[in-house]
Design a protein around this motif. Structure first.
Motif, PDB file in Angstrom:
ATOM      1  N   MET A 103     -33.811  -1.230 -66.292  1.00 39.27           N
ATOM      2  CA  MET A 103     -32.416  -1.591 -66.547  1.00 39.27           C
ATOM      3  C   MET A 103     -32.019  -1.237 -67.977  1.00 39.27           C
ATOM      4  O   MET A 103     -30.845  -1.047 -68.259  1.00 39.27           O
ATOM      5  CB  MET A 103     -32.180  -3.075 -66.270  1.00 39.27           C
ATOM      6  N   ALA A 104     -32.982  -1.075 -68.870  1.00 37.92           N
ATOM      7  CA  ALA A 104     -32.676  -0.664 -70.236  1.00 37.92           C
ATOM      8  C   ALA A 104     -32.106   0.752 -70.282  1.00 37.92           C
ATOM      9  O   ALA A 104     -31.465   1.124 -71.263  1.00 37.92           O
ATOM     10  CB  ALA A 104     -33.933  -0.747 -71.104  1.00 37.92           C
ATOM     11  N   ALA A 105     -32.308   1.541 -69.231  1.00 39.83           N
ATOM     12  CA  ALA A 105     -31.799   2.914 -69.195  1.00 39.83           C
ATOM     13  C   ALA A 105     -30.363   3.001 -68.676  1.00 39.83           C
ATOM     14  O   ALA A 105     -29.729   4.056 -68.770  1.00 39.83           O
ATOM     15  CB  ALA A 105     -32.702   3.782 -68.320  1.00 39.83           C
ATOM     16  N   VAL A 106     -29.828   1.898 -68.150  1.00 42.79           N
ATOM     17  CA  VAL A 106     -28.455   1.885 -67.629  1.00 42.79           C
ATOM     18  C   VAL A 106     -27.488   2.171 -68.771  1.00 42.79           C
ATOM     19  O   VAL A 106     -27.681   1.703 -69.890  1.00 42.79           O
ATOM     20  CB  VAL A 106     -28.160   0.516 -66.965  1.00 42.79           C
ATOM     21  N   HIS A 107     -26.449   2.950 -68.507  1.00 44.41           N
ATOM     22  CA  HIS A 107     -25.426   3.250 -69.521  1.00 44.41           C
ATOM     23  C   HIS A 107     -24.392   2.128 -69.496  1.00 44.41           C
ATOM     24  O   HIS A 107     -23.736   1.914 -68.482  1.00 44.41           O
ATOM     25  CB  HIS A 107     -24.756   4.589 -69.231  1.00 44.41           C
ATOM     26  N   GLY A 138     -22.354  -1.647 -66.370  1.00 49.74           N
ATOM     27  CA  GLY A 138     -23.583  -0.871 -66.422  1.00 49.74           C
ATOM     28  C   GLY A 138     -23.553   0.207 -65.352  1.00 49.74           C
ATOM     29  O   GLY A 138     -23.412  -0.095 -64.170  1.00 49.74           O
ATOM     30  N   ARG A 139     -23.653   1.462 -65.783  1.00 49.07           N
ATOM     31  CA  ARG A 139     -23.604   2.593 -64.846  1.00 49.07           C
ATOM     32  C   ARG A 139     -24.974   3.259 -64.736  1.00 49.07           C
ATOM     33  O   ARG A 139     -25.725   3.325 -65.709  1.00 49.07           O
ATOM     34  CB  ARG A 139     -22.566   3.616 -65.292  1.00 49.07           C
ATOM     35  N   CYS A 140     -25.261   3.780 -63.562  1.00 46.09           N
ATOM     36  CA  CYS A 140     -26.505   4.489 -63.300  1.00 46.09           C
ATOM     37  C   CYS A 140     -26.607   5.694 -64.241  1.00 46.09           C
ATOM     38  O   CYS A 140     -25.649   6.463 -64.361  1.00 46.09           O
ATOM     39  CB  CYS A 140     -26.535   4.944 -61.841  1.00 46.09           C
ATOM     40  N   LEU A 174     -34.076  -9.049 -68.897  1.00 46.74           N
ATOM     41  CA  LEU A 174     -33.828  -8.144 -67.784  1.00 46.74           C
ATOM     42  C   LEU A 174     -33.879  -6.673 -68.175  1.00 46.74           C
ATOM     43  O   LEU A 174     -33.894  -5.802 -67.307  1.00 46.74           O
ATOM     44  CB  LEU A 174     -32.493  -8.460 -67.120  1.00 46.74           C
ATOM     45  N   SER A 175     -33.943  -6.358 -69.465  1.00 44.57           N
ATOM     46  CA  SER A 175     -34.076  -4.947 -69.840  1.00 44.57           C
ATOM     47  C   SER A 175     -35.422  -4.391 -69.382  1.00 44.57           C
ATOM     48  O   SER A 175     -35.564  -3.198 -69.170  1.00 44.57           O
ATOM     49  CB  SER A 175     -33.891  -4.761 -71.346  1.00 44.57           C
ATOM     50  N   GLY A 176     -36.394  -5.266 -69.173  1.00 49.86           N
ATOM     51  CA  GLY A 176     -37.699  -4.849 -68.669  1.00 49.86           C
ATOM     52  C   GLY A 176     -37.767  -4.815 -67.156  1.00 49.86           C
ATOM     53  O   GLY A 176     -38.765  -4.376 -66.587  1.00 49.86           O
ATOM     54  N   ALA A 177     -36.709  -5.248 -66.496  1.00 44.96           N
ATOM     55  CA  ALA A 177     -36.679  -5.234 -65.035  1.00 44.96           C
ATOM     56  C   ALA A 177     -36.433  -3.826 -64.530  1.00 44.96           C
ATOM     57  O   ALA A 177     -35.848  -2.990 -65.221  1.00 44.96           O
ATOM     58  CB  ALA A 177     -35.579  -6.170 -64.529  1.00 44.96           C
ATOM     59  N   THR A 178     -36.862  -3.567 -63.313  1.00 40.52           N
ATOM     60  CA  THR A 178     -36.619  -2.286 -62.655  1.00 40.52           C
ATOM     61  C   THR A 178     -35.492  -2.480 -61.663  1.00 40.52           C
ATOM     62  O   THR A 178     -35.488  -3.449 -60.910  1.00 40.52           O
ATOM     63  CB  THR A 178     -37.886  -1.821 -61.916  1.00 40.52           C
ATOM     64  N   GLY A 179     -34.534  -1.574 -61.664  1.00 38.79           N
ATOM     65  CA  GLY A 179     -33.418  -1.655 -60.728  1.00 38.79           C
ATOM     66  C   GLY A 179     -33.295  -0.380 -59.917  1.00 38.79           C
ATOM     67  O   GLY A 179     -33.734   0.691 -60.348  1.00 38.79           O
ATOM     68  N   ARG A 180     -32.692  -0.495 -58.748  1.00 38.06           N
ATOM     69  CA  ARG A 180     -32.460   0.668 -57.879  1.00 38.06           C
ATOM     70  C   ARG A 180     -30.969   0.815 -57.660  1.00 38.06           C
ATOM     71  O   ARG A 180     -30.291  -0.116 -57.220  1.00 38.06           O
ATOM     72  CB  ARG A 180     -33.157   0.487 -56.543  1.00 38.06           C
ATOM     73  N   CYS A 222     -26.254   9.035 -61.645  1.00 36.25           N
ATOM     74  CA  CYS A 222     -25.027   9.411 -60.924  1.00 36.25           C
ATOM     75  C   CYS A 222     -23.762   8.801 -61.519  1.00 36.25           C
ATOM     76  O   CYS A 222     -22.660   9.110 -61.072  1.00 36.25           O
ATOM     77  CB  CYS A 222     -25.142   9.023 -59.449  1.00 36.25           C
ATOM     78  N   ALA A 223     -23.883   7.913 -62.489  1.00 36.14           N
ATOM     79  CA  ALA A 223     -22.770   7.261 -63.192  1.00 36.14           C
ATOM     80  C   ALA A 223     -22.000   6.253 -62.342  1.00 36.14           C
ATOM     81  O   ALA A 223     -20.950   5.775 -62.756  1.00 36.14           O
ATOM     82  CB  ALA A 223     -21.810   8.285 -63.797  1.00 36.14           C
ATOM     83  N   GLU A 224     -22.519   5.889 -61.165  1.00 32.29           N
ATOM     84  CA  GLU A 224     -21.875   4.833 -60.370  1.00 32.29           C
ATOM     85  C   GLU A 224     -22.161   3.476 -61.011  1.00 32.29           C
ATOM     86  O   GLU A 224     -23.189   3.282 -61.667  1.00 32.29           O
ATOM     87  CB  GLU A 224     -22.396   4.845 -58.929  1.00 32.29           C
ATOM     88  N   VAL A 225     -21.269   2.512 -60.797  1.00 32.72           N
ATOM     89  CA  VAL A 225     -21.423   1.173 -61.366  1.00 32.72           C
ATOM     90  C   VAL A 225     -22.574   0.445 -60.665  1.00 32.72           C
ATOM     91  O   VAL A 225     -22.600   0.350 -59.442  1.00 32.72           O
ATOM     92  CB  VAL A 225     -20.120   0.359 -61.242  1.00 32.72           C
ATOM     93  N   MET A 226     -23.523  -0.033 -61.455  1.00 40.49           N
ATOM     94  CA  MET A 226     -24.631  -0.823 -60.932  1.00 40.49           C
ATOM     95  C   MET A 226     -24.431  -2.317 -61.181  1.00 40.49           C
ATOM     96  O   MET A 226     -24.874  -3.136 -60.391  1.00 40.49           O
ATOM     97  CB  MET A 226     -25.957  -0.380 -61.548  1.00 40.49           C
ATOM     98  N   LEU A 227     -23.784  -2.649 -62.287  1.00 41.94           N
ATOM     99  CA  LEU A 227     -23.558  -4.067 -62.566  1.00 41.94           C
ATOM    100  C   LEU A 227     -22.331  -4.259 -63.428  1.00 41.94           C
ATOM    101  O   LEU A 227     -21.898  -3.356 -64.136  1.00 41.94           O
ATOM    102  CB  LEU A 227     -24.782  -4.713 -63.237  1.00 41.94           C
ATOM    103  N   ARG A 228     -21.784  -5.455 -63.302  1.00 40.51           N
ATOM    104  CA  ARG A 228     -20.653  -5.893 -64.126  1.00 40.51           C
ATOM    105  C   ARG A 228     -20.992  -7.286 -64.630  1.00 40.51           C
ATOM    106  O   ARG A 228     -21.474  -8.113 -63.869  1.00 40.51           O
ATOM    107  CB  ARG A 228     -19.371  -5.971 -63.294  1.00 40.51           C
ATOM    108  N   LEU A 229     -20.708  -7.521 -65.900  1.00 42.37           N
ATOM    109  CA  LEU A 229     -20.938  -8.844 -66.483  1.00 42.37           C
ATOM    110  C   LEU A 229     -19.692  -9.236 -67.265  1.00 42.37           C
ATOM    111  O   LEU A 229     -19.294  -8.537 -68.197  1.00 42.37           O
ATOM    112  CB  LEU A 229     -22.159  -8.837 -67.407  1.00 42.37           C
TER     113      LEU A 229
END
Length: 97
Positions: free
Chosen positions: A40-44, A54-56, A24-30, A59-66
């Protein structure tokens, strides 16, 4: 509404297994908050919490939680509008959803 034929959710097992079996690091996310689109590899990623956050990068908003335990994993993508996953061209296509 007319009665339409449907399949139960078990039908999704194969197609979803194909999607989640890729890197999924090669996936594109919005980002749902600011609309930034990128890999998704650019997510902090922050690992200080119980799990990974994982934060944008914009804008640093949360994009994902695992969160992972020995018996299960929980993936929360509420902050991600979509994930576009590259698929190998040699895999069969399940057809329109």
């Amino acid at each position: 509404m007319t009665d339409m034929s449907y399949l139960d959710g078990n039908m999704l097992d194969g197609p979803l297994r194909e999607v989640f079996a890729v890197d999924l690091s090669g996936a594109t996310g919005r980002c749902e908050h600011c609309g930034t689109v990128g890999p998704m590899a650019a997510v902090h990623v922050y690992s200080h919490a119980p799990g990974l956050i994982g934060r944008c990068p914009n804008c640093a908003e949360v994009m994902l939680r695992l969160v992972r335990s020995p018996g299960w994993a929980r993936l929360d993508l509420r902050g991600t509008t979509y994930l576009q996953v590259p698929m190998p061209l040699d895999q069969p296509h399940p057809g329109p959803l």
